[in-house]
Design a protein around this motif. Structure first.
Motif, PDB file in Angstrom:
ATOM      1  N   GLY A 137     -20.865 -50.724 -82.557  1.00 13.27           N
ATOM      2  CA  GLY A 137     -21.026 -51.715 -83.484  1.00 13.27           C
ATOM      3  C   GLY A 137     -20.576 -51.517 -84.607  1.00 13.27           C
ATOM      4  O   GLY A 137     -20.596 -51.918 -85.856  1.00 13.27           O
ATOM      5  N   TYR A 138     -20.133 -50.073 -84.683  1.00  9.94           N
ATOM      6  CA  TYR A 138     -19.754 -49.377 -86.223  1.00  9.94           C
ATOM      7  C   TYR A 138     -18.115 -49.477 -86.332  1.00  9.94           C
ATOM      8  O   TYR A 138     -17.438 -49.159 -85.180  1.00  9.94           O
ATOM      9  CB  TYR A 138     -20.266 -48.182 -86.276  1.00  9.94           C
ATOM     10  CG  TYR A 138     -21.939 -48.093 -86.261  1.00  9.94           C
ATOM     11  CD1 TYR A 138     -22.569 -48.421 -87.238  1.00  9.94           C
ATOM     12  CD2 TYR A 138     -22.543 -47.618 -85.227  1.00  9.94           C
ATOM     13  CE1 TYR A 138     -24.042 -48.501 -87.221  1.00  9.94           C
ATOM     14  CE2 TYR A 138     -23.932 -47.669 -85.073  1.00  9.94           C
ATOM     15  CZ  TYR A 138     -24.755 -47.980 -86.066  1.00  9.94           C
ATOM     16  OH  TYR A 138     -25.972 -48.166 -86.038  1.00  9.94           O
ATOM     17  N   GLU A 139     -17.638 -49.104 -87.430  1.00 12.47           N
ATOM     18  CA  GLU A 139     -16.234 -48.738 -87.470  1.00 12.47           C
ATOM     19  C   GLU A 139     -16.207 -47.102 -87.767  1.00 12.47           C
ATOM     20  O   GLU A 139     -16.841 -46.340 -88.106  1.00 12.47           O
ATOM     21  CB  GLU A 139     -15.917 -49.239 -89.165  1.00 12.47           C
ATOM     22  CG  GLU A 139     -15.879 -50.789 -89.015  1.00 12.47           C
ATOM     23  CD  GLU A 139     -15.132 -51.191 -90.427  1.00 12.47           C
ATOM     24  OE1 GLU A 139     -14.619 -50.533 -91.048  1.00 12.47           O
ATOM     25  OE2 GLU A 139     -15.194 -52.622 -90.528  1.00 12.47           O
ATOM     26  N   GLN A 140     -14.992 -46.752 -86.978  1.00  9.30           N
ATOM     27  CA  GLN A 140     -14.580 -45.317 -87.283  1.00  9.30           C
ATOM     28  C   GLN A 140     -14.530 -45.133 -88.404  1.00  9.30           C
ATOM     29  O   GLN A 140     -13.732 -45.727 -89.389  1.00  9.30           O
ATOM     30  CB  GLN A 140     -13.368 -45.016 -86.125  1.00  9.30           C
ATOM     31  CG  GLN A 140     -13.384 -44.921 -84.907  1.00  9.30           C
ATOM     32  CD  GLN A 140     -12.280 -44.543 -84.249  1.00  9.30           C
ATOM     33  OE1 GLN A 140     -12.018 -43.278 -84.422  1.00  9.30           O
ATOM     34  NE2 GLN A 140     -11.476 -45.299 -83.649  1.00  9.30           N
ATOM     35  N   GLN A 141     -14.821 -43.761 -88.837  1.00 11.10           N
ATOM     36  CA  GLN A 141     -14.780 -43.300 -90.253  1.00 11.10           C
ATOM     37  C   GLN A 141     -13.394 -42.318 -90.204  1.00 11.10           C
ATOM     38  O   GLN A 141     -12.466 -42.087 -91.115  1.00 11.10           O
ATOM     39  CB  GLN A 141     -15.784 -42.446 -90.836  1.00 11.10           C
ATOM     40  CG  GLN A 141     -17.071 -43.774 -91.151  1.00 11.10           C
ATOM     41  CD  GLN A 141     -16.776 -44.651 -92.277  1.00 11.10           C
ATOM     42  OE1 GLN A 141     -16.527 -44.281 -93.274  1.00 11.10           O
ATOM     43  NE2 GLN A 141     -17.151 -45.888 -91.920  1.00 11.10           N
ATOM     44  N   ALA A 142     -13.489 -41.492 -89.180  1.00  5.86           N
ATOM     45  CA  ALA A 142     -12.654 -40.482 -88.913  1.00  5.86           C
ATOM     46  C   ALA A 142     -11.808 -40.981 -87.818  1.00  5.86           C
ATOM     47  O   ALA A 142     -12.032 -40.962 -86.821  1.00  5.86           O
ATOM     48  CB  ALA A 142     -12.924 -39.080 -88.773  1.00  5.86           C
ATOM     49  N   GLN A 143     -10.343 -41.780 -87.960  1.00  4.91           N
ATOM     50  CA  GLN A 143      -9.673 -42.270 -86.956  1.00  4.91           C
ATOM     51  C   GLN A 143      -9.059 -41.264 -86.041  1.00  4.91           C
ATOM     52  O   GLN A 143      -8.261 -40.306 -86.530  1.00  4.91           O
ATOM     53  CB  GLN A 143      -8.582 -43.198 -87.776  1.00  4.91           C
ATOM     54  CG  GLN A 143      -8.975 -44.163 -88.361  1.00  4.91           C
ATOM     55  CD  GLN A 143      -9.702 -45.405 -87.356  1.00  4.91           C
ATOM     56  OE1 GLN A 143      -9.299 -45.680 -86.486  1.00  4.91           O
ATOM     57  NE2 GLN A 143     -10.467 -45.901 -88.169  1.00  4.91           N
ATOM     58  N   ALA A 144      -9.611 -41.410 -84.700  1.00  8.83           N
ATOM     59  CA  ALA A 144      -9.217 -40.495 -83.751  1.00  8.83           C
ATOM     60  C   ALA A 144      -7.971 -41.343 -83.127  1.00  8.83           C
ATOM     61  O   ALA A 144      -7.873 -42.629 -83.268  1.00  8.83           O
ATOM     62  CB  ALA A 144     -10.331 -40.471 -82.225  1.00  8.83           C
ATOM     63  N   ALA A 145      -6.805 -40.443 -82.791  1.00  8.14           N
ATOM     64  CA  ALA A 145      -5.493 -41.221 -82.388  1.00  8.14           C
ATOM     65  C   ALA A 145      -4.952 -40.628 -81.127  1.00  8.14           C
ATOM     66  O   ALA A 145      -5.160 -39.233 -80.790  1.00  8.14           O
ATOM     67  CB  ALA A 145      -4.600 -41.213 -83.462  1.00  8.14           C
ATOM     68  N   GLU A 146      -4.262 -41.356 -80.185  1.00  5.83           N
ATOM     69  CA  GLU A 146      -3.763 -40.690 -79.039  1.00  5.83           C
ATOM     70  C   GLU A 146      -2.600 -39.906 -79.399  1.00  5.83           C
ATOM     71  O   GLU A 146      -1.917 -40.261 -80.319  1.00  5.83           O
ATOM     72  CB  GLU A 146      -3.413 -42.138 -78.128  1.00  5.83           C
ATOM     73  CG  GLU A 146      -4.586 -42.690 -77.340  1.00  5.83           C
ATOM     74  CD  GLU A 146      -3.916 -43.507 -76.305  1.00  5.83           C
ATOM     75  OE1 GLU A 146      -2.624 -43.715 -75.931  1.00  5.83           O
ATOM     76  OE2 GLU A 146      -4.796 -44.385 -76.013  1.00  5.83           O
ATOM     77  N   GLY A 147      -2.506 -38.581 -78.594  1.00 10.22           N
ATOM     78  CA  GLY A 147      -1.330 -37.881 -79.083  1.00 10.22           C
ATOM     79  C   GLY A 147      -1.512 -36.843 -80.388  1.00 10.22           C
ATOM     80  O   GLY A 147      -0.777 -36.202 -80.485  1.00 10.22           O
ATOM     81  N   ALA A 148      -2.568 -37.178 -81.082  1.00 12.36           N
ATOM     82  CA  ALA A 148      -3.199 -36.334 -82.133  1.00 12.36           C
ATOM     83  C   ALA A 148      -3.540 -34.850 -81.796  1.00 12.36           C
ATOM     84  O   ALA A 148      -4.426 -34.686 -80.921  1.00 12.36           O
ATOM     85  CB  ALA A 148      -4.261 -37.139 -83.106  1.00 12.36           C
ATOM     86  N   ALA A 149      -2.819 -33.890 -82.448  1.00 10.10           N
ATOM     87  CA  ALA A 149      -3.288 -32.295 -82.085  1.00 10.10           C
ATOM     88  C   ALA A 149      -4.540 -32.190 -83.112  1.00 10.10           C
ATOM     89  O   ALA A 149      -5.138 -31.021 -82.727  1.00 10.10           O
ATOM     90  CB  ALA A 149      -2.079 -31.571 -82.335  1.00 10.10           C
TER      91      ALA A 149
END
Length: 542
Positions: A274-286
């Motif tokens: 139920g929380y928002e991401q603070q550090a956005q993880a992204a597909e394809g990110a190194a």
């Protein structure tokens, strides 16, 4: 100084829940209220299997850096202590900022020192305080300014003017002596005169013009304020640190796919809770930066290659590994890999964080595990609001609590101003408008029977008359306000002291504004306050 517990809105739901022990328990490795967490963490750090930097090489880097910017006997002692393989660390940090940035930086440094001392007492072994200067960050616009409250009650923004391309690390942006002298002169103009002003300006002029970057100036000032407490400084952009970090960069590249999957798993778990991401993880990110021609380029994975968004850099995994062997200074961490690098360099018992940072660290738990590491205990920094004697007196005169100022200041101020209308003009204006509406409505209805256009004209006329009454009412209020101008300035002083720019005081004003009011010994007074490591906010009546 009188210190009073006081709730404060802090803005991070997950961070607040972590402090209260109400978060989803699989988001972090340790719970803050776990009495055995410190000993369990120390035992894990003592295990031989964990990835860790060459301790003696790290000590050599720290010795050289602190000898330049933080040359205190207590610091040398701390670094010598760290050379012992059994010594542990409490670490926290911040991006460098002009004149150390906002007060929260000072409170974070104080928390690090206090937490290290208390942990050493509890464990019966050496624990060293370390401040991590995030000099590799490239957000110059966040680092280049700070604020003071002028005698005219203006929240004045002071800014370091320097050219920045938006991609270079803050530590790599050159600041000339002339620019330092200009911003110090601006500070001198806007600070109120005090018994301490000359001494503070002399200290700034003795330290800052010798600094070739904002990070250097930041290090010198933090050293002047906290070096005597043994606080060790490290700049994450220090080129000599990269050689020590090289094995960890290699691990981050070799396990990049596993780390990507781990960050995405953690992100999904945060959202499920139920929380928002603070550090956005992204597909394809190194989750790594590559330094190319002075620019810090974020890498992504595409068709088996590591590339930046514009295709300036295109490297295979093997080529990237070859680069890290040959040029470790060409690499830099992002927000998700920096905690891992920090834990690789130091045997971290506690990571001292703001509540927003606590929230984004939730996204790193699985990343630690993917790297054969373990998230440290997250410790919220201490939090304060300073209330000077005059502000306290004014709050008492107007019967204002801290909650009143934080939650309903505008309402309370308007209500007070209405009480100064001794003739009751505001009520008379409202009565007049109501009676006018009552008399005018039937007239418009009647003339509309003669011709619809007359009704439209009547409505337009009604609006103009009401606007004129409103105008006169506003002018009357302005006259009452002018008659009470001195007291309204006191109201403004209360709010701008506690919540400048509608934000908590600790997130706006520089410590040098406070040192100018209370003197250089204020840091020692702060350090004498009984530490509270629960994340609770407190008022200091200075």
């Amino acid at each position: 100084m009188n210190v009073i517990p006081q709730a404060l809105r802090k803005g991070s739901a997950l961070g607040e829940d972590y402090v209260r022990g109400q978060h989803a328990h699989n988001l972090y490795e340790y719970d803050l209220e776990d009495a055995q967490a410190l000993r369990r963490r120390a035992e894990w750090l003592d295990a031989p299997h964990r990835p860790q930097a060459d301790r003696q090489a790290l000590v050599k880097v720290l010795s050289a850096y602190n000898a330049k910017y933080n040359d205190h006997e207590a610091v040398h002692s701390s670094i010598a202590t760290l050379a012992d393989e059994r010594a542990l660390v409490v670490v926290g940090g911040q991006q460098s900022g002009l004149f150390t940035g906002s007060l929260l930086v000072i409170y974070k440094a104080a928390t690090i020192v206090n937490a290290a001392r208390l942990a050493a007492q509890q464990l019966g072994r050496d624990v060293v305080p370390v401040f991590w200067i995030a000099g590799e960050d490239h957000d110059w616009d966040e680092a280049d300014h700070t604020y003071v409250l002028t005698p005219e009650l203006e929240v004045r923004r002071l800014r370091m003017e320097s050219w920045h391309d938006g991609k270079s690390s803050v530590s790599d942006v050159e600041v000339t002596a002339e620019k330092w002298q200009a911003v110090i002169a601006e500070l001198e103009r806007v600070l109120a005169d005090s018994a301490f002003k000359s001494e503070l300006l002399d200290m700034l002029r003795s330290e800052l013009p010798h600094s070739i970057s904002l990070s250097e100036g930041f290090a010198r000032l933090i050293g002047r304020l906290f070096g005597r407490y043994g606080l060790v400084l490290v700049d994450s952009a220090d080129p000599s640190l990269r050689q020590v970090e090289q094995p960890m960069f290699r691990r981050l590249i070799e396990r990049n796919d596993e780390l990507e999957a781990a960050y995405l798993t953690a992100a999904a778990r945060i959202e499920e809770a139920g929380y928002e991401q603070q550090a956005q993880a992204a597909e394809g990110a190194a989750n790594l930066f590559y330094i190319h021609e002075g620019q810090r380029l974020l890498l992504f994975k595409q068709d088996g290659k590591f590339v930046d968004r514009r295709g300036t850099v295109i490297l295979s995994r093997d080529e990237l590994l070859e680069r890290v062997e040959r040029c470790p200074e060409c690499f830099s961490n992002n927000v998700l890999t920096r905690p891992l690098m920090q834990d690789y360099l130091f045997p971290v018992l506690y990571a001292v964080l703001g509540l927003g940072e606590v929230a984004y660290w939730a996204g790193t738990k699985d990343g630690f595990e993917a790297a054969d590491m373990q998230m440290p205990i997250l410790l919220p920094r201490m939090s304060f609001t300073l209330v000077d004697a005059s502000t306290k007196k004014y709050m008492q005169a107007y019967d204002l609590s801290f909650e009143d100022v934080m939650e309903r200041f505008g309402e309370r101020k308007e209500a007070w101003l209405a009480e100064q209308d001794k003739l009751g003009t505001d009520g008379l204006f409202e009565q007049t408008k109501a009676e006018f509406e009552q008399l005018y409505a039937p007239l418009i209805e009647r003339i509309g029977e003669l011709h619809p256009g007359l009704a439209d004209l009547g409505e337009t006329n009604r609006g103009k008359i009401m606007a004129q009454i409103d105008f006169l009412q506003g002018k009357t209020k302005q006259t009452i306000a002018r008659q009470n101008e001195a007291e309204l300035r006191r109201w403004d002083r209360i709010y701008k002291t506690l919540f400048p720019l509608d934000r908590p005081q600790e997130r706006v004003y520089t410590v040098f504004y406070m040192l100018n009011r209370y003197g250089p010994d204020w840091i020692d007074d702060l350090m004498r306050i009984e530490p509270d490591l629960t994340g609770a906010h407190r008022i200091i009546e200075a």
